[in-house]
Design an enzyme around this catalytic site. Structure first.
Site, PDB file in Angstrom:
ATOM      1  N   GLY A  56       0.832  -1.195   0.000  1.00 17.22           N
ATOM      2  CA  GLY A  56       0.000   0.000   0.000  1.00 17.22           C
ATOM      3  C   GLY A  56       0.867   1.245   0.000  1.00 17.22           C
ATOM      4  O   GLY A  56       2.007   1.214   0.465  1.00 17.22           O
TER       5      GLY A  56
ATOM      6  N   GLN B 185       2.714  10.025   1.204  1.00 21.08           N
ATOM      7  CA  GLN B 185       4.027   9.380   1.112  1.00 21.08           C
ATOM      8  C   GLN B 185       4.758   9.743  -0.174  1.00 21.08           C
ATOM      9  O   GLN B 185       5.951   9.472  -0.313  1.00 21.08           O
ATOM     10  CB  GLN B 185       3.892   7.862   1.213  1.00 21.08           C
ATOM     11  CG  GLN B 185       3.462   7.404   2.599  1.00 21.08           C
ATOM     12  CD  GLN B 185       3.353   5.905   2.668  1.00 21.08           C
ATOM     13  OE1 GLN B 185       2.358   5.337   2.233  1.00 21.08           O
ATOM     14  NE2 GLN B 185       4.379   5.246   3.195  1.00 21.08           N
TER      15      GLN B 185
ATOM     16  N   CYS C 223       6.451   0.183   7.787  1.00 18.61           N
ATOM     17  CA  CYS C 223       5.967   1.276   6.935  1.00 18.61           C
ATOM     18  C   CYS C 223       7.092   1.703   6.004  1.00 18.61           C
ATOM     19  O   CYS C 223       8.236   1.846   6.442  1.00 18.61           O
ATOM     20  CB  CYS C 223       5.548   2.453   7.814  1.00 18.61           C
ATOM     21  SG  CYS C 223       5.070   3.923   6.888  1.00 18.61           S
ATOM     22  N   LEU C 224       6.772   1.938   4.736  1.00 20.34           N
ATOM     23  CA  LEU C 224       7.792   2.361   3.769  1.00 20.34           C
ATOM     24  C   LEU C 224       8.414   3.706   4.151  1.00 20.34           C
ATOM     25  O   LEU C 224       9.541   3.998   3.768  1.00 20.34           O
ATOM     26  CB  LEU C 224       7.192   2.462   2.363  1.00 20.34           C
ATOM     27  CG  LEU C 224       6.716   1.153   1.725  1.00 20.34           C
ATOM     28  CD1 LEU C 224       6.026   1.435   0.397  1.00 20.34           C
ATOM     29  CD2 LEU C 224       7.873   0.182   1.542  1.00 20.34           C
TER      30      LEU C 224
ATOM     31  N   HIS D 241      -3.747   1.490   8.344  1.00 21.22           N
ATOM     32  CA  HIS D 241      -2.406   2.078   8.240  1.00 21.22           C
ATOM     33  C   HIS D 241      -2.399   3.223   7.222  1.00 21.22           C
ATOM     34  O   HIS D 241      -1.847   4.302   7.476  1.00 21.22           O
ATOM     35  CB  HIS D 241      -1.413   0.974   7.834  1.00 21.22           C
ATOM     36  CG  HIS D 241      -0.006   1.438   7.676  1.00 21.22           C
ATOM     37  ND1 HIS D 241       0.979   1.123   8.590  1.00 21.22           N
ATOM     38  CD2 HIS D 241       0.593   2.205   6.737  1.00 21.22           C
ATOM     39  CE1 HIS D 241       2.117   1.683   8.200  1.00 21.22           C
ATOM     40  NE2 HIS D 241       1.911   2.346   7.070  1.00 21.22           N
ATOM     41  N   GLU D 242      -3.033   3.005   6.069  1.00 19.53           N
ATOM     42  CA  GLU D 242      -3.029   4.038   5.028  1.00 19.53           C
ATOM     43  C   GLU D 242      -3.857   5.252   5.467  1.00 19.53           C
ATOM     44  O   GLU D 242      -3.481   6.395   5.196  1.00 19.53           O
ATOM     45  CB  GLU D 242      -3.553   3.483   3.698  1.00 19.53           C
ATOM     46  CG  GLU D 242      -2.758   2.302   3.133  1.00 19.53           C
ATOM     47  CD  GLU D 242      -1.250   2.507   3.077  1.00 19.53           C
ATOM     48  OE1 GLU D 242      -0.788   3.658   2.985  1.00 19.53           O
ATOM     49  OE2 GLU D 242      -0.513   1.504   3.149  1.00 19.53           O
TER      50      GLU D 242
ATOM     51  N   HIS E 117      -1.872   7.562   7.497  1.00 18.51           N
ATOM     52  CA  HIS E 117      -1.040   8.475   6.696  1.00 18.51           C
ATOM     53  C   HIS E 117      -1.848   9.707   6.274  1.00 18.51           C
ATOM     54  O   HIS E 117      -1.333  10.821   6.262  1.00 18.51           O
ATOM     55  CB  HIS E 117      -0.507   7.776   5.444  1.00 18.51           C
ATOM     56  CG  HIS E 117       0.706   6.928   5.695  1.00 18.51           C
ATOM     57  ND1 HIS E 117       1.868   7.449   6.221  1.00 18.51           N
ATOM     58  CD2 HIS E 117       0.951   5.605   5.489  1.00 18.51           C
ATOM     59  CE1 HIS E 117       2.767   6.471   6.324  1.00 18.51           C
ATOM     60  NE2 HIS E 117       2.238   5.342   5.900  1.00 18.51           N
TER      61      HIS E 117
HETATM   62 NI    NI Z   1       3.106   3.482   5.897  1.00 16.67          NI
END
Ligand code: NI
Length: 177
Positions: free
Chosen positions: A46, A51, A88-89, A130-131, A134
């Site tokens: 995702g 991001q 998380c990226l 999670h998204e 963000h």
């Molecule tokens: Ni993340």
């Protein structure tokens, strides 16, 4: 076209609360296409608009059955608790056991403007939660206690500064709060 770079901890855009998407149009669709590229390349399941530096309420994802987009998502119901080791990226290399609701009902819109309604459990449910975090300017670090948070920030600063010299991402580079 230049590929999108994924913003990491320290970039102020990750702490901003995103605005609702007003128009679902070709520009949004093409941005989503570039976000899929960045997401698959990472690789991740995702990627939320903040991001990649865009403060708008949508995210792209692929939960194993192809690329999908959720626009102006909203959790309308949640149940239970489930702990999972979550990464998380934008917080590279780190993960923590975090408790979240186990099941959710989430609604939003697709790129075709049609309403979407999903009942999700466990990992799929967590992906959406999670998204949405963000989109609300929230990172995994916000779930940690003070000591854990301090430790994580130290590791991240060292890691990110260590890569600083050959970072060619230009504007939107990491800034330290
Ligand atoms: Ni993340």
């Amino acid at each position: 076209m230049e590929s999108l770079s994924i913003r990491v901890f320290g970039d102020p855009v990750l702490k901003r609360v995103s605005e609702d998407v007003q128009d679902i149009d070709g520009a949004l669709a093409s941005l989503c296409g570039r976000m899929f590229e960045a997401m698959y390349q990472a690789p991740g399941i995702g990627l939320a608009a903040p991001q990649v530096g865009v403060s708008q309420r949508f995210f792209v994802y692929d939960y194993g059955d192809g690329p999908k987009v959720l626009i102006n998502p909203e959790i309308v119901e949640s149940h239970g608790e489930w702990e999972y080791d979550e990464g998380c990226l934008s917080v590279p290399g780190l993960s923590w056991n975090i408790v979240r609701p186990k099941q959710i009902h989430i609604v939003g819109y697709g790129l075709d403007g049609e309403e979407i309604s999903i009942e999700a459990d466990e990992l799929e449910s967590r992906l959406y939660q999670h998204e949405i975090d963000h989109l609300d300017g929230k990172l995994l670090l916000d779930y940690l206690d003070d000591d854990e948070k301090k430790k994580a920030k130290k590791i991240l600063r060292e890691m990110i500064m260590g890569q600083g010299n050959n970072d060619s991402s230009g504007p939107g580079r990491v800034q330290f709060p």
